[in-house]
Design a protein around this motif. Sequence first.
Motif, PDB file in Angstrom:
ATOM      1  N   TRP A  79      21.110 -10.718  -2.193  1.00  0.00           N
ATOM      2  CA  TRP A  79      21.959 -11.594  -3.186  1.00  0.00           C
ATOM      3  C   TRP A  79      22.141 -13.145  -2.925  1.00  0.00           C
ATOM      4  CZ3 TRP A  79      26.641  -7.823  -3.598  1.00  0.00           C
ATOM      5  CH2 TRP A  79      26.304  -6.461  -3.954  1.00  0.00           C
ATOM      6  N   ASN A  80      21.001 -13.858  -3.552  1.00  0.00           N
ATOM      7  CA  ASN A  80      21.319 -15.354  -2.869  1.00  0.00           C
ATOM      8  C   ASN A  80      22.341 -16.221  -3.355  1.00  0.00           C
ATOM      9  OD1 ASN A  80      18.904 -15.143  -0.937  1.00  0.00           O
ATOM     10  ND2 ASN A  80      17.645 -14.840  -2.938  1.00  0.00           N
ATOM     11  N   GLU A  81      22.631 -15.743  -4.821  1.00  0.00           N
ATOM     12  CA  GLU A  81      23.619 -16.561  -5.322  1.00  0.00           C
ATOM     13  C   GLU A  81      24.789 -15.773  -5.825  1.00  0.00           C
ATOM     14  OE1 GLU A  81      22.939 -19.828  -5.937  1.00  0.00           O
ATOM     15  OE2 GLU A  81      21.133 -19.903  -4.720  1.00  0.00           O
ATOM     16  N   ASN A  82      24.657 -14.879  -6.471  1.00  0.00           N
ATOM     17  CA  ASN A  82      25.779 -14.091  -7.092  1.00  0.00           C
ATOM     18  C   ASN A  82      25.483 -12.664  -7.417  1.00  0.00           C
ATOM     19  OD1 ASN A  82      27.818 -13.078  -8.544  1.00  0.00           O
ATOM     20  ND2 ASN A  82      28.098 -14.932  -9.912  1.00  0.00           N
ATOM     21  N   GLY A  83      26.027 -11.938  -6.558  1.00  0.00           N
ATOM     22  CA  GLY A  83      25.206 -10.412  -6.984  1.00  0.00           C
ATOM     23  C   GLY A  83      25.608  -9.927  -8.259  1.00  0.00           C
ATOM     24  N   GLY A 121      30.464 -13.175  -7.564  1.00  0.00           N
ATOM     25  CA  GLY A 121      30.627 -14.437  -6.549  1.00  0.00           C
ATOM     26  C   GLY A 121      30.229 -13.827  -5.218  1.00  0.00           C
ATOM     27  N   ARG A 122      29.713 -12.605  -5.165  1.00  0.00           N
ATOM     28  CA  ARG A 122      29.155 -12.308  -3.565  1.00  0.00           C
ATOM     29  C   ARG A 122      27.636 -12.759  -3.289  1.00  0.00           C
ATOM     30  NH1 ARG A 122      32.315  -7.314  -0.742  1.00  0.00           N
ATOM     31  NH2 ARG A 122      34.285  -7.470  -2.071  1.00  0.00           N
ATOM     32  N   THR A 123      27.308 -13.124  -2.104  1.00  0.00           N
ATOM     33  CA  THR A 123      26.039 -12.922  -1.414  1.00  0.00           C
ATOM     34  C   THR A 123      25.831 -11.948  -0.638  1.00  0.00           C
ATOM     35  OG1 THR A 123      26.727 -14.827  -0.079  1.00  0.00           O
ATOM     36  CG2 THR A 123      25.906 -15.617  -2.089  1.00  0.00           C
ATOM     37  N   ARG A 151      16.419   4.580   7.240  1.00  0.00           N
ATOM     38  CA  ARG A 151      16.313   3.279   7.548  1.00  0.00           C
ATOM     39  C   ARG A 151      17.987   2.638   7.864  1.00  0.00           C
ATOM     40  NH1 ARG A 151      11.586   0.463   6.807  1.00  0.00           N
ATOM     41  NH2 ARG A 151      12.682  -1.030   8.311  1.00  0.00           N
ATOM     42  N   LYS A 152      17.817   2.024   8.974  1.00  0.00           N
ATOM     43  CA  LYS A 152      19.209   1.582   9.185  1.00  0.00           C
ATOM     44  C   LYS A 152      19.329  -0.053   9.145  1.00  0.00           C
ATOM     45  CE  LYS A 152      20.337   4.965  12.823  1.00  0.00           C
ATOM     46  NZ  LYS A 152      20.831   5.258  14.071  1.00  0.00           N
ATOM     47  N   PHE A 153      19.891  -0.445   8.369  1.00  0.00           N
ATOM     48  CA  PHE A 153      20.123  -1.948   7.711  1.00  0.00           C
ATOM     49  C   PHE A 153      21.268  -2.445   8.312  1.00  0.00           C
ATOM     50  CE2 PHE A 153      16.607  -0.240   5.026  1.00  0.00           C
ATOM     51  CZ  PHE A 153      15.799  -1.394   5.085  1.00  0.00           C
ATOM     52  N   ARG A 154      21.485  -3.961   8.458  1.00  0.00           N
ATOM     53  CA  ARG A 154      22.837  -4.583   8.793  1.00  0.00           C
ATOM     54  C   ARG A 154      22.907  -5.172   7.522  1.00  0.00           C
ATOM     55  NH1 ARG A 154      24.305  -9.282  13.308  1.00  0.00           N
ATOM     56  NH2 ARG A 154      26.115  -9.230  12.731  1.00  0.00           N
ATOM     57  N   VAL A 155      24.164  -4.942   6.764  1.00  0.00           N
ATOM     58  CA  VAL A 155      24.404  -5.565   5.612  1.00  0.00           C
ATOM     59  C   VAL A 155      25.552  -6.333   5.802  1.00  0.00           C
ATOM     60  CG1 VAL A 155      25.265  -5.046   3.167  1.00  0.00           C
ATOM     61  CG2 VAL A 155      23.925  -3.390   4.559  1.00  0.00           C
ATOM     62  N   LYS A 156      25.526  -7.597   5.330  1.00  0.00           N
ATOM     63  CA  LYS A 156      26.438  -8.800   5.547  1.00  0.00           C
ATOM     64  C   LYS A 156      26.711  -9.461   4.070  1.00  0.00           C
ATOM     65  CE  LYS A 156      26.210 -11.637   9.042  1.00  0.00           C
ATOM     66  NZ  LYS A 156      25.740 -12.323  10.211  1.00  0.00           N
ATOM     67  N   GLU A 157      27.937  -9.387   3.508  1.00  0.00           N
ATOM     68  CA  GLU A 157      28.485  -9.999   2.413  1.00  0.00           C
ATOM     69  C   GLU A 157      29.200 -11.146   2.716  1.00  0.00           C
ATOM     70  OE1 GLU A 157      29.726  -7.304  -0.363  1.00  0.00           O
ATOM     71  OE2 GLU A 157      27.829  -5.799  -0.183  1.00  0.00           O
ATOM     72  N   TYR A 158      29.084 -12.090   1.689  1.00  0.00           N
ATOM     73  CA  TYR A 158      29.931 -13.431   1.826  1.00  0.00           C
ATOM     74  C   TYR A 158      30.460 -13.532   0.352  1.00  0.00           C
ATOM     75  CZ  TYR A 158      27.332 -14.017   5.939  1.00  0.00           C
ATOM     76  OH  TYR A 158      26.484 -14.143   7.184  1.00  0.00           O
ATOM     77  N   ILE A 159      31.531 -14.283   0.229  1.00  0.00           N
ATOM     78  CA  ILE A 159      32.063 -14.877  -0.868  1.00  0.00           C
ATOM     79  C   ILE A 159      31.683 -16.146  -0.973  1.00  0.00           C
ATOM     80  CG2 ILE A 159      34.249 -15.709  -2.263  1.00  0.00           C
ATOM     81  CD1 ILE A 159      34.262 -12.855  -2.132  1.00  0.00           C
ATOM     82  N   LYS A 160      30.924 -16.527  -1.902  1.00  0.00           N
ATOM     83  CA  LYS A 160      30.086 -17.789  -2.216  1.00  0.00           C
ATOM     84  C   LYS A 160      31.021 -18.953  -1.725  1.00  0.00           C
ATOM     85  CE  LYS A 160      26.835 -20.279  -5.095  1.00  0.00           C
ATOM     86  NZ  LYS A 160      26.515 -20.432  -6.541  1.00  0.00           N
ATOM     87  N   GLY A 161      30.284 -20.003  -0.861  1.00  0.00           N
ATOM     88  CA  GLY A 161      31.249 -20.803  -0.286  1.00  0.00           C
ATOM     89  C   GLY A 161      31.760 -20.760   0.851  1.00  0.00           C
TER      90      GLY A 161
END
Length: 211
Positions: A79-83, A121-123, A151-161
């Motif tokens: 999610w590049n902008e907003n999930g 609002g999450r990326t 498959r093992k993936f690292r998942v990182k989420e941010y609040i935009k900004g």
Amino acid sequence: MLKKRVAELERGIRFRSRLIIGLFGLVFFLIIGWNNAQTDITLHYPPDLRSGASMKVGQIDPSEVFGFVSTVFTYLNTWNENGLHDYPANRKKLRAYLTQKYQRYILAEIKDLERLGEIQGRTRTIQPIAEDYYTEDKVTIKNGSTWVVLRKFRVKEYIKGTGTPIKDTVIEFPIRVVVYTVPRQANPWQLGLDGYEREPTRVPYLKGDLD
């Protein structure tokens, strides 16, 4: 005598006429069969051909299924902008690579995440961890048209900004892949993600292991 000769000629003409009609019919059916015949075939080659390989038409190597998951699954879950907008947009773009069952799952998941306030609002970034390279034990062949890929993936989420992740975890996904017959122009792999074999699980790790 003349009548007999004429009768024999007429029988010969009728025979040849029937023969010509039959040949035309045969040619007609051959043309139809030719037009309906498969015009292309797919050969899947394993990545290491140093020792040679014998592949049947349509036979898919497990390593290709493993790589297919990485390509499609990471795009779907980035999610590049907003999930709230990116996730459904990614599903729509990739619908030729996702079975109808998995698409319904995604749409239900989006509603659940929105209700919980975990998508607006999450990326998100998602990438395989260093140890997540192909080995035979990571692809289980259920039958000739179904596989389960771990498959093992690292998942990182941010609040935009913000620059600090609100989620940073490693998750093991048991992803089911099936042969998916759709127009080849839309999906040259002819494979589709079909959801999870069981619930994904978090993988414990030391913080420094991934940095």
